[in-house]
Design a protein around this motif. Structure first.
Motif, PDB file in Angstrom:
ATOM      1  N   VAL A 186      38.656 -14.459  30.015  1.00  0.00           N
ATOM      2  CA  VAL A 186      38.586 -15.341  31.181  1.00  0.00           C
ATOM      3  C   VAL A 186      39.051 -14.593  32.423  1.00  0.00           C
ATOM      4  N   THR A 187      40.305 -14.129  32.366  1.00  0.00           N
ATOM      5  CA  THR A 187      40.897 -13.507  33.549  1.00  0.00           C
ATOM      6  C   THR A 187      41.045 -11.996  33.410  1.00  0.00           C
ATOM      7  N   GLY A 188      40.981 -11.490  32.175  1.00  0.00           N
ATOM      8  CA  GLY A 188      41.258 -10.076  31.971  1.00  0.00           C
ATOM      9  C   GLY A 188      42.714  -9.835  31.615  1.00  0.00           C
ATOM     10  N   PHE A 189      43.550 -10.874  31.804  1.00  0.00           N
ATOM     11  CA  PHE A 189      44.929 -10.811  31.315  1.00  0.00           C
ATOM     12  C   PHE A 189      44.875 -11.343  29.885  1.00  0.00           C
ATOM     13  N   PHE A 190      45.029 -10.469  28.899  1.00  0.00           N
ATOM     14  CA  PHE A 190      44.742 -10.864  27.523  1.00  0.00           C
ATOM     15  C   PHE A 190      45.664 -11.970  27.020  1.00  0.00           C
ATOM     16  N   VAL A 191      46.957 -11.872  27.355  1.00  0.00           N
ATOM     17  CA  VAL A 191      47.891 -12.893  26.876  1.00  0.00           C
ATOM     18  C   VAL A 191      47.526 -14.237  27.502  1.00  0.00           C
ATOM     19  N   LEU A 192      47.266 -14.197  28.791  1.00  0.00           N
ATOM     20  CA  LEU A 192      46.925 -15.424  29.514  1.00  0.00           C
ATOM     21  C   LEU A 192      45.599 -16.009  29.007  1.00  0.00           C
ATOM     22  N   ASP A 193      44.626 -15.138  28.778  1.00  0.00           N
ATOM     23  CA  ASP A 193      43.331 -15.596  28.264  1.00  0.00           C
ATOM     24  C   ASP A 193      43.508 -16.396  26.983  1.00  0.00           C
ATOM     25  N   GLY A 194      44.311 -15.853  26.070  1.00  0.00           N
ATOM     26  CA  GLY A 194      44.541 -16.530  24.799  1.00  0.00           C
ATOM     27  C   GLY A 194      45.148 -17.903  25.008  1.00  0.00           C
ATOM     28  N   LEU A 195      46.071 -18.004  25.970  1.00  0.00           N
ATOM     29  CA  LEU A 195      46.715 -19.298  26.243  1.00  0.00           C
ATOM     30  C   LEU A 195      45.698 -20.274  26.835  1.00  0.00           C
ATOM     31  N   LEU A 196      44.846 -19.756  27.735  1.00  0.00           N
ATOM     32  CA  LEU A 196      43.882 -20.638  28.412  1.00  0.00           C
ATOM     33  C   LEU A 196      42.843 -21.170  27.423  1.00  0.00           C
ATOM     34  N   THR A 197      42.435 -20.295  26.508  1.00  0.00           N
ATOM     35  CA  THR A 197      41.375 -20.710  25.579  1.00  0.00           C
ATOM     36  C   THR A 197      41.954 -21.262  24.279  1.00  0.00           C
ATOM     37  N   ARG A 198      43.269 -21.373  24.225  1.00  0.00           N
ATOM     38  CA  ARG A 198      43.971 -21.837  23.031  1.00  0.00           C
ATOM     39  C   ARG A 198      43.691 -20.973  21.805  1.00  0.00           C
ATOM     40  N   GLU A 199      43.370 -19.710  22.058  1.00  0.00           N
ATOM     41  CA  GLU A 199      43.244 -18.775  20.939  1.00  0.00           C
ATOM     42  C   GLU A 199      44.604 -18.111  20.768  1.00  0.00           C
ATOM     43  N   TRP A 200      45.501 -18.849  20.108  1.00  0.00           N
ATOM     44  CA  TRP A 200      46.899 -18.392  20.061  1.00  0.00           C
ATOM     45  C   TRP A 200      47.014 -17.032  19.411  1.00  0.00           C
ATOM     46  N   ASP A 201      46.207 -16.784  18.353  1.00  0.00           N
ATOM     47  CA  ASP A 201      46.326 -15.509  17.666  1.00  0.00           C
ATOM     48  C   ASP A 201      45.982 -14.345  18.604  1.00  0.00           C
ATOM     49  N   ALA A 202      45.041 -14.590  19.513  1.00  0.00           N
ATOM     50  CA  ALA A 202      44.664 -13.542  20.466  1.00  0.00           C
ATOM     51  C   ALA A 202      45.825 -13.238  21.406  1.00  0.00           C
ATOM     52  N   SER A 203      46.476 -14.286  21.908  1.00  0.00           N
ATOM     53  CA  SER A 203      47.644 -14.120  22.776  1.00  0.00           C
ATOM     54  C   SER A 203      48.730 -13.335  22.062  1.00  0.00           C
ATOM     55  N   TRP A 204      49.018 -13.772  20.859  1.00  0.00           N
ATOM     56  CA  TRP A 204      50.103 -13.172  20.081  1.00  0.00           C
ATOM     57  C   TRP A 204      49.814 -11.700  19.809  1.00  0.00           C
ATOM     58  N   ASP A 205      48.540 -11.417  19.473  1.00  0.00           N
ATOM     59  CA  ASP A 205      48.166 -10.037  19.202  1.00  0.00           C
ATOM     60  C   ASP A 205      48.287  -9.181  20.470  1.00  0.00           C
ATOM     61  N   ALA A 206      47.839  -9.727  21.584  1.00  0.00           N
ATOM     62  CA  ALA A 206      47.938  -8.986  22.846  1.00  0.00           C
ATOM     63  C   ALA A 206      49.400  -8.723  23.187  1.00  0.00           C
ATOM     64  N   LEU A 207      50.244  -9.726  22.945  1.00  0.00           N
ATOM     65  CA  LEU A 207      51.668  -9.579  23.245  1.00  0.00           C
ATOM     66  C   LEU A 207      52.288  -8.488  22.370  1.00  0.00           C
ATOM     67  N   LYS A 208      51.883  -8.454  21.102  1.00  0.00           N
ATOM     68  CA  LYS A 208      52.412  -7.419  20.206  1.00  0.00           C
ATOM     69  C   LYS A 208      52.009  -6.026  20.696  1.00  0.00           C
ATOM     70  N   HIS A 209      50.800  -5.926  21.223  1.00  0.00           N
ATOM     71  CA  HIS A 209      50.362  -4.638  21.766  1.00  0.00           C
ATOM     72  C   HIS A 209      51.134  -4.262  23.028  1.00  0.00           C
ATOM     73  N   LEU A 210      51.579  -5.290  23.755  1.00  0.00           N
ATOM     74  CA  LEU A 210      52.306  -5.033  25.005  1.00  0.00           C
ATOM     75  C   LEU A 210      53.750  -4.607  24.771  1.00  0.00           C
ATOM     76  N   MET A 211      54.317  -5.094  23.674  1.00  0.00           N
ATOM     77  CA  MET A 211      55.760  -4.994  23.453  1.00  0.00           C
ATOM     78  C   MET A 211      56.316  -3.581  23.647  1.00  0.00           C
ATOM     79  N   LEU A 212      55.827  -2.627  22.866  1.00  0.00           N
ATOM     80  CA  LEU A 212      56.392  -1.272  22.917  1.00  0.00           C
ATOM     81  C   LEU A 212      56.162  -0.588  24.266  1.00  0.00           C
ATOM     82  N   PRO A 213      54.922  -0.601  24.796  1.00  0.00           N
ATOM     83  CA  PRO A 213      54.741   0.036  26.116  1.00  0.00           C
ATOM     84  C   PRO A 213      55.624  -0.614  27.182  1.00  0.00           C
ATOM     85  N   ALA A 214      55.754  -1.944  27.146  1.00  0.00           N
ATOM     86  CA  ALA A 214      56.570  -2.625  28.155  1.00  0.00           C
ATOM     87  C   ALA A 214      58.031  -2.228  28.012  1.00  0.00           C
ATOM     88  N   LEU A 215      58.483  -2.101  26.762  1.00  0.00           N
ATOM     89  CA  LEU A 215      59.870  -1.712  26.512  1.00  0.00           C
ATOM     90  C   LEU A 215      60.129  -0.317  27.092  1.00  0.00           C
TER      91      LEU A 215
END
Ligand SMILES: Nc1ncnc2c1ncn2[C@@H]1O[C@H](COP(=O)(O)OP(=O)(O)OP(=O)(O)O)[C@@H](O)[C@H]1O
Ligand SMILES: [Mg+2]
Lengths: 339, 335
Positions: free
Chosen positions: B179-208
């Motif tokens: 939707v927006t290109g923000f993967f975590v947000l996209d998952g929330l908007l489309t209620r594809e929770w697994d997509a959000s969660w997966d995107a967040l897991k990918h973000l975790m280490l680089p963000a840290l």
């Protein structure tokens, strides 16, 4: 019974790697309910530290406090922090020297008043805001509704101090400690603030509902005898962390007996004094003091010094005119000189 | 306030104009170039000259620059030669920007969420074990290179422990709706929770990894600011009113201590962008930072120009927001 009994209060600052500093060295004085008592002395004689010790506001580390501070029958020294916190702002209020730096620059005046009422009286914010407006009116701030939303930097120096007084008196404390509340202000404003304080602590009968003030005991801390002259019932003169002379205002001013009090009075300009009379400052400075344990701290600067003054510690005793004095060689009253 | 904002926007335009000139000249003064990158060192002079002409690099630099300006005005920033050859440079940036924004925001949130409370507690218990531990870890946070930290985190948590994914923004197996290109947000908007969660897991280490320097800076500035504020007369006044610790902490200490912290957060944007280049590279995280890194290797002028100018604009904009939020916190700036 006295409202506040300070007995043999000592405060020693101990810093690692530094000589301990005895800031207050056995101060004793009482304040009766509704009474106005002055604490007077030169800079560095321990006035502020005494007030902070009474309020329990000294830093927790690096300070040794001993003696006793009884307030309304309760010993305040060693009181649990939570109990002391309940009393501060409710039973004991304090006004500080510099009104600008004593106000939070990023919080509106109104909130800085209502937070006291919310804390101690559980007044809801809206109602407290109305009371805060009344309080501002009471301390002589015009257009209080507007001022409530303003920030400290938008108020004049005098108004800031009025606002601080409103905060300290919001919960009608039994005791107000004012630490040089006028030192940072213009002379004309000084007089107004002193008049306001005098009026607020005396006026017990003004009826402003929840915000009526008055019947408050006041400890007025100052280095300016002129301030004390117009305000205090009783005056304590401090030197080197101890009270050296105590008496009711009029007799003390008419006939000071401690050489230090005499010196202080002689260094105050008087409108009724003879024209052309020179002001005579006390010679020397606080740094000349000797420790109280080896005599009288004032001895090196004293014009009346005797041999005993540098060997025997003077005790607080009744001197001439039944005046409480800590002096081996008091100055006689003026009429005695003439006789 | 409005005039101030307008003036700042004027400054923004000036900064971007000056930067584009410098950038243009600087890129073309670097050894190598897109032609060598594309054809290799052993290409014949003829084929080199031919490609040079196709890319328009045979003309004088100032001519190239005005050509660039003219096209940029109509939204044409050129075609990528190295990162995604043949693609429009601006679309490459726009497509990757949400990834970097997502990553940087999470990094800043982590840095602030840890740095401010720890800085406060360290100042209150000055000299205690927590203070010492905080000061040491903030020194380490600044001193350890970001890419080293990124490798270390990747090795321990992704490779050895297998707790988190090693690279990318989302598992290929997840068929997420964009939707927006923000993967975590996209998952929330489309209620594809697994997509959000997966995107967040990918973000975790680089963000840290990316949050290490901002955390260290926020921690130290908070600690220093709180120490300063605790000495202020108005804090003593707050105590003299018998206020609760919660009110004194929030309203009287932190609100004042936040002024320098907010400024420093704005200045950290620059560090964040340069850190993103390294972290995105390590985690093959397809963001702007990765495009910049690859763009440099392959001398992809159009992509580098878009990315660096956009980065400068982001930097100036963030600091404008910081200044405006400063005015919200500090009434003395407002009047
Ligand atoms: N936090 C502190 N640490 C060490 N020494 C202190 C501290 N606070 C005060 N003192 C010392 O205690 C003594 C008394 O200080 P105090 O502030 O009570 O003086 P004061 O009578 O209020 O003077 P002033 O008229 O200047 O306000 C001074 O010698 C001062 O140096
Ligand atoms: Mg003082």
């Amino acid at each position: 019974m006295a409202l506040l009994e300070v007995d043999d209060l000592s405060v020693v600052f101990t810093r690692k790697g530094e000589q301990p500093v005895v800031a207050v060295d056995g101060v004793s004085f009482d304040v009766d309910p509704g009474q106005t008592v002055g604490l007077v002395g030169e800079s560095g004689c321990g006035k502020s530290v005494t007030a902070l010790a009474i309020m329990g506001l000294l830093p927790r580390r690096g300070v040794r406090v001993s003696g006793s501070v009884r307030f309304d029958g309760t010993e305040l020294l060693g009181l649990p922090a939570a109990a002391m916190r309940d009393r501060r702002g409710r039973d004991l209020g304090m006004v500080f020297q510099d009104p600008l730096s004593s106000l939070n620059p990023v919080v509106p005046i109104g909130l800085q008043i209502t937070e006291v009422l919310e804390r101690h009286r559980r007044t809801p914010r809206k109602k407290a805001m109305v009371q805060a407006g009344d309080l501002l009116t009471r301390v002589g701030i015009p257009d209080p509704r507007r001022r409530l939303d303003e920030y400290p930097h938008q108020l004049s120096g005098g108004m800031r101090q009025r606002a601080l007084i409103a905060m300290a008196l919001a919960c009608r404390p039994k005791l107000l400690l004012a630490d040089e509340p006028t030192t940072a202000l213009d002379v004309t404003i000084q007089a107004q603030i002193l008049a306001l304080l005098a009026e607020l602590v005396r006026a017990g009968d003004t009826d402003l509902g929840d915000t009526d003030l008055g019947d408050t005991a006041l400890v007025m801390i100052t280095h300016d005898l002129g301030v004390v002259a117009g305000l205090c019932d009783e005056v304590n003169v401090l030197y080197g962390g101890r009270v050296v002379e105590r008496g009711p205002r009029h007799p003390l001013f008419a006939a000071p007996h401690h050489p230090y009090t005499v010196g202080l009075l002689a260094s105050v300009p008087r409108l009724d004094g003879p024209r052309g009379q020179r002001l005579s400052p006390i010679r020397g400075s606080v740094s000349d003091n000797i420790p109280w344990t080896s005599g009288c701290a004032f001895a090196p600067r004293c014009p009346n010094v005797l041999g005993a003054c540098t060997s025997v510690t003077p005790e607080m005793e009744f001197g001439p005119d039944e005046r409480l004095l800590r002096c081996h060689n008091p100055v006689p009253a003026p009429q005695e000189v003439r006789a | 306030m409005l005039r101030y904002t307008v003036r700042r926007f004027g400054q923004l335009i000036l900064v971007v104009a000056a930067l584009s000139v410098l950038l243009f000249a600087w890129l073309r003064s670097l050894p190598g170039g897109p032609v060598s990158a594309l054809l290799g060192e052993r290409a014949t002079p003829e084929s080199r000259a031919q490609l040079q002409a196709v890319l328009g690099l045979d003309r004088p630099v100032h001519v190239q620059y005005f050509q660039f300006l003219g096209r940029a005005a109509s939204g044409d920033f050129g075609v990528s030669t190295g990162v995604q050859p043949g693609d429009d440079a601006l679309s490459i940036f726009l497509q990757r920007f949400p990834a970097t924004l997502e990553l940087s925001l999470l990094a800043i949130v982590l840095a602030v969420a840890a740095g401010i409370p720890l800085g406060y507690v360290a100042a209150r218990r000055r000299g205690g074990w927590l203070d010492n531990a905080g000061v040491v870890s903030s020194l380490v946070g600044v001193a350890v290179p970001v890419f080293f930290l990124a490798f270390l985190l990747k090795y321990v948590f992704a490779v050895e422990l297998g707790m988190l994914p090693t690279s990318g923004r989302q598992n290929a197996g997840i068929d997420a709706t964009r939707v927006t290109g923000f993967f975590v947000l996209d998952g929330l908007l489309t209620r594809e929770w697994d997509a959000s969660w997966d995107a967040l897991k990918h973000l975790m280490l680089p963000a840290l990894a990316l949050s290490s320097i901002p955390f260290a800076v926020v921690f130290r500035i908070t600690r220093a600011a709180v120490l300063d504020v605790l000495d202020e007369d108005y804090v003593r006044t707050a105590y003299s009113k018998g206020l609760t610790d919660t009110v004194i902490r929030g309203r009287h200490v932190l609100r004042n201590a936040m002024l320098p912290v907010v400024t420093i957060i704005g200045l950290q944007t620059g560090a964040l962008l340069s850190g993103a280049v390294l972290t995105e590279k390590v985690f093959a995280f397809q963001g702007v930072g990765e495009a910049l890194a690859i763009g440099f290797e392959r001398r992809d002028y159009p992509v580098l120009q878009v990315v660096i100018i956009a980065a400068a604009m982001v930097y100036v904009l963030v600091n404008l927001i910081v200044d405006l939020s400063y005015a919200v916190i500090d009434p003395r700036v407002r009047t």
